[in-house]
Design an enzyme around this catalytic site. Structure first.
Site, PDB file in Angstrom:
ATOM      1  CE  LYS B 203      -1.756  -1.605   3.706  1.00  9.16           C
ATOM      2  NZ  LYS B 203      -2.638  -1.885   4.938  1.00  9.16           N
ATOM      3  CB  THR B 275      -6.109   8.388   6.923  1.00 11.64           C
ATOM      4  OG1 THR B 275      -5.041   9.087   7.948  1.00 11.64           O
ATOM      5  CG2 THR B 275      -5.838   9.666   5.587  1.00 11.64           C
ATOM      6  N   GLY B 277      -7.729   4.076  10.258  1.00 14.44           N
ATOM      7  CA  GLY B 277      -8.470   2.996   9.913  1.00 14.44           C
ATOM      8  C   GLY B 277      -8.639   2.320   8.231  1.00 14.44           C
ATOM      9  CB  THR B 278      -6.983   3.891   5.459  1.00 18.25           C
ATOM     10  OG1 THR B 278      -5.792   4.236   5.878  1.00 18.25           O
ATOM     11  CG2 THR B 278      -7.803   5.272   5.300  1.00 18.25           C
ATOM     12  N   GLY B 279      -6.132   1.162   6.603  1.00 22.82           N
ATOM     13  CA  GLY B 279      -5.630  -0.339   6.410  1.00 22.82           C
ATOM     14  C   GLY B 279      -6.725  -1.196   6.645  1.00 22.82           C
ATOM     15  CB  CYS B 280      -8.981  -1.745   9.693  1.00 24.89           C
ATOM     16  SG  CYS B 280      -7.735  -1.479  10.887  1.00 24.89           S
TER      17      CYS B 280
END
Lengths: 574, 574
Positions: B203, B275, B277-280
């Site tokens: 990412k 942003t 929690g974007t990975g979750c």
């Protein structure tokens, strides 16, 4: 930390951290159900389904599924409080619900955390689902925990929502206990179980009754508000043909001690195993509607129907009592909403639905030769004459749009283009005169099949669809010419491209369509599409209709230029 | 327990416990974020938004908010495993994502629970978000935990989704580590960091680049698939007018070792604090699309856009880095979907939108006197003559519906009523003849204003709206007469009501509208409305149009009867 909290605790607070009222923040304090049907999982699903921003403090973890509970891991009371502090210090919470609080220590912690963070005057509205007795009658909280809950937590609540076994438990603590076996007993108990609570909702899912039972009850309680007429279905006999007669109903009873109001929420009983988490879901939904500013009666009414339809539309999950369907009223937009980063998502979707065809139209041999100034006069004139005839249809189609419009501003904005076309047709004539074609010759010339196809298609779309479909057809042409104008202008700025303005016999045409006046119309067309999509968001099926019309218009535009380039193509209209 | 599990673990399993494929079950194994923006809360919101049934195993609780983490409470590894067992033994899981696993013991437990429950051949597709290094570079997992994750968990995964610091960490464990500072480094690293994983998605949110950087990259990697043309926006100059030029982009890199395919997912960089929690969210969304049976490339593409639009449409929450908006593509149906318990929700909604008016129409003095046989012949004839004229408009409006129809079956079903009206008009004539009014007299009689208003309204709705709006107008009349028929029939069965059939001069009329033939048409009308609402679910705005037309027709129907009762009412059309 608690000093800080006071600054953001008021529901009227307008600090930076505030979520807009369109997504009010709601907090659940409850257990975790890993299988997803109850607990904070059911609450978060409900919050999301009802458009609230969900936060969650966990009191205990359970390992459970639809067949039972396999394990419980309590959360230390200090950590429960720490979670509450973290949430409420940072986000103004509009409503709170509590569910399973696990044990006396965690009930106490919950009370402490709430009292510490919120002065009494600015406490968010709290819904207490007093999870203490299981459906099967098994006690989930020890007597001390129930004591603290009833004496310290209930007085903070906007509403408490016991089921029958829980109401029974609270009743057993009064001076005159009795068994709650009927809807009559429920109404009686609602007045008695918790005189300190602002409102009591006894959930009647455990007791089925008939409509005539409710009639009897209303005879004794003539002041009770109820929804029996709607349930009975007056003047809706047509909807009952072929349906089983409504035999059994269930009823929730709401009592508000402060004003003595009693509300009965009756609904058809559904024979279903998908009832896991209904109590959690109901109280979570009440919290959402309270967070939106509704009063207790309206919030309970809407929450009971949300839960009811969730049971009615449940899909099978697990081998035991599965959850209700939290997503029953959700649909997903087929295109994203506009943002500052992407202001025209619907138009982008329409163009992107067939980029090859759009490209064949924009970068057509006709437009490229026109841009390079190498287009023979004959072909340009063939196009101009076809366009002359086409503009009649275009003016008629906009007039049809006016005829389909519903308000004076809509009629006006549909007729403006007609007025413009009628004015511009003289510019059109004078441009053709420069190339040696008189207005009489233009009028006498015969319509090509490409013109006829495109023109009549606009009128047909106007005849069969609504105003928005006709607008899509009309705007495809407007926007398409705008794109061609900008394409040629951009190419003209590139020294390596054969497209140029200086000495180009068609310079005026290019400058017209890339110019501020026409591009202003393009921008207002773009805004019209996006506003239309915002006002009445098209479902997948409706957007498909828009896409088909858009694509057909693009194809007709390409054919229009094919036909101007080569008269033999006239018959190749597919 | 693990023996049982084997029976339900296959993704092709069709056991009782199976959720239908329209709501595939998805599991997250991750930490809890009480503030709702990350962890299992973000995952559950994503699952719900994307139409999946969410389950969640908690590895650790955090007390955190948008400004930081205030506390962590690890879940014992045995209890982590217990939760996994409870979920997967009961529900066939289509895809799993893992997030923060907290420590080495819990990483090990996760691996054990997955291996114990699923034979290798029937492992659900697993997305691993290897949460191990924070955005700021702070290590979240100890080296042993990372060892177990890379050697034991990664080989189970369909895809792993490290961010740049995590990719850096995994790269540092290879023989030839280097710094990942550019999109070129990302592409190189994607091939090297985990040769054992089925797919690696690095990412790139931490690295901004320009479109020409990506052009350079593609020059070196001509085989890479990418979406650069769409981002560049070919032939969409009109959408860029007034927009800031796209300066910065971010890019995710997907590499699949088995086939050597490389995909680049480019999107505009958004300057945003939302942003958290974007990975979750990204990994949860990938799991949803994999659960729906999409391939890895398509799942990643859709998930990156879901996350992107979530950031673009974020609303403010908290004082620090707020969460993205998980609900950005959700809308709520204004009426529930049909169930066996409530098969006609849209019609019920239309009727319930003005029950008073509907009741005034159904239980009109005209119908009640007709039912009681006390209606003077003069009034009945006045009605019959008005109805005769009205039927011309009704036939014309159905013909207009045919003209607006798009398929042969639709044209047929619009024309059937016209054929029926043309046949039934002779019955109409003969009934009037019985009362002494000839066909010629009927034809010669003048149209009342009530007839003209109603008839022309139908034609106007047909002219301005689409086929569905016209159908609503036509069906209001069909269903209304059906309801009147059933109302009178029901009353006639009640001995205490003055309504009766025996000896009633209007018996034939009552029996016609309550009879099987007409009621069959009513049922097919009901089904038409509900099918229409299912096929293209009306948004709130569209349903409002339907409701207005329905209410106007009900009002015109009531006026029609007013006018038959009293000629002086003719002018009282409002």
């Amino acid at each position: 930390m608690s000093e800080q909290v006071k600054n953001v605790s008021s529901s009227e607070d307008r600090s930076n951290g505030r979520a807009p009222s369109s997504f009010p923040a709601v907090l659940t304090i409850a257990g975790s159900d890993c299988s997803g049907g109850a607990g904070i999982q059911a609450d978060l699903k409900t919050f999301t389904a009802l458009g609230c921003y969900g936060t969650s403090v966990i009191t205990a973890l359970t390992a459970q599924n639809t067949t039972g509970v396999q394990g419980v891991h309590g959360v230390p009371p200090e950590f429960l409080e720490k979670q509450v502090d973290s949430v409420v210090v940072d986000t103004p919470i509009k409503a709170i619900k509590t569910g399973m609080l696990f044990d006396a220590a965690n009930v106490k912690s919950t009370v402490q955390a709430l009292k510490r963070n919120y002065p009494k005057s600015s406490m968010p509205r709290i819904v207490i689902d007093p999870v203490s007795v299981s459906t099967s009658g098994h006690s989930l909280l020890d007597p001390t925990a129930i004591d603290i809950m009833t004496t310290e937590l209930f007085p903070l609540a906007a509403i408490i929502t016991p089921n029958i076994p829980e109401a029974q438990e609270f009743l057993s603590r009064t001076s005159n206990p009795y068994n709650i076996d009927s809807i009559h007993d429920m109404v009686k108990a609602a007045r008695e179980i918790s005189p300190g609570a602002a409102a009591v909702l006894i959930k009647g899912g455990h007791i089925t009754a008939t409509i005539s039972d409710v009639d009897d009850l209303l005879h004794q309680h003539p002041d009770a508000q109820h929804n029996l007429d709607s349930i009975r279905g007056r003047n809706t006999e047509i909807l009952k043909v072929g349906q089983e007669k409504l035999k059994q109903i269930v009823m929730d009873v709401l009592y508000q001690p402060a004003n003595g109001l009693m509300n009965l929420f009756v609904r058809p009983y559904i024979e279903s195993r998908s009832t896991h988490g209904t109590g959690c879901t109901l109280s979570a939904a009440i919290a959402c509607f309270l967070a939106r500013g509704e009063d207790v009666v309206s919030a309970v009414e809407r929450a009971t129907w949300y839960t009811h339809h969730g049971i009615a539309s449940a899909f099978p999950v697990g081998k035991g009592n599965g959850p209700l369907n939290h997503m029953h009223l959700l649909t997903r937009l087929p295109t994203p909403r506009p943002t500052t980063h992407s202001p025209y998502p619907t138009t982008k979707y329409l163009i992107d639905s067939n980029p090859k065809l759009w490209n064949e139209y924009v970068e057509h041999r006709f437009t490229r030769m026109l841009g390079a100034g190498t287009l023979p006069t004959e072909n340009f004139l063939r196009f101009m004459i076809a366009d002359y005839h086409y503009l009649k249809y275009y003016a008629r189609a906009y007039s049809l749009l006016a005829a389909k419009s519903h308000s004076f501003p809509a009629i006006q904005s549909a007729l403006n283009p007609v007025t413009n076309i009628l004015l511009e047709i003289s510019t059109h004539r004078s441009l053709c005169a420069k190339f040696g074609v008189s207005a009489e010759e233009m009028e006498r010339s015969s319509e090509s099949a490409a013109t006829l196809a495109y023109g009549c298609y606009l009128v047909d779309v106007g005849m069969r669809g609504d105003a928005s479909l006709l607008l899509i057809a009309l705007l495809a042409c407007l926007l398409g010419y705008g794109e061609v104008g900008l394409y040629l202008k951009k190419e003209a700025e590139d020294p390596s491209s054969p497209v140029h303005l200086e000495g180009n016999p068609y310079r005026e045409w290019i400058e017209d369509y890339s110019g501020e006046h026409y591009q202003g119309a393009v921008r207002s067309g773009l805004e019209t599409i996006e506003k239309m999509a915002q006002l009445v968001p098209p479902s997948e099926g409706r957007l498909k209709e828009w896409r088909e019309v858009w694509e057909r218009c693009t194809w007709l535009e390409r054919n229009f230029w094919d036909s101007a380039m080569d008269p033999k193509l006239e018959d190749r209209l597919r």
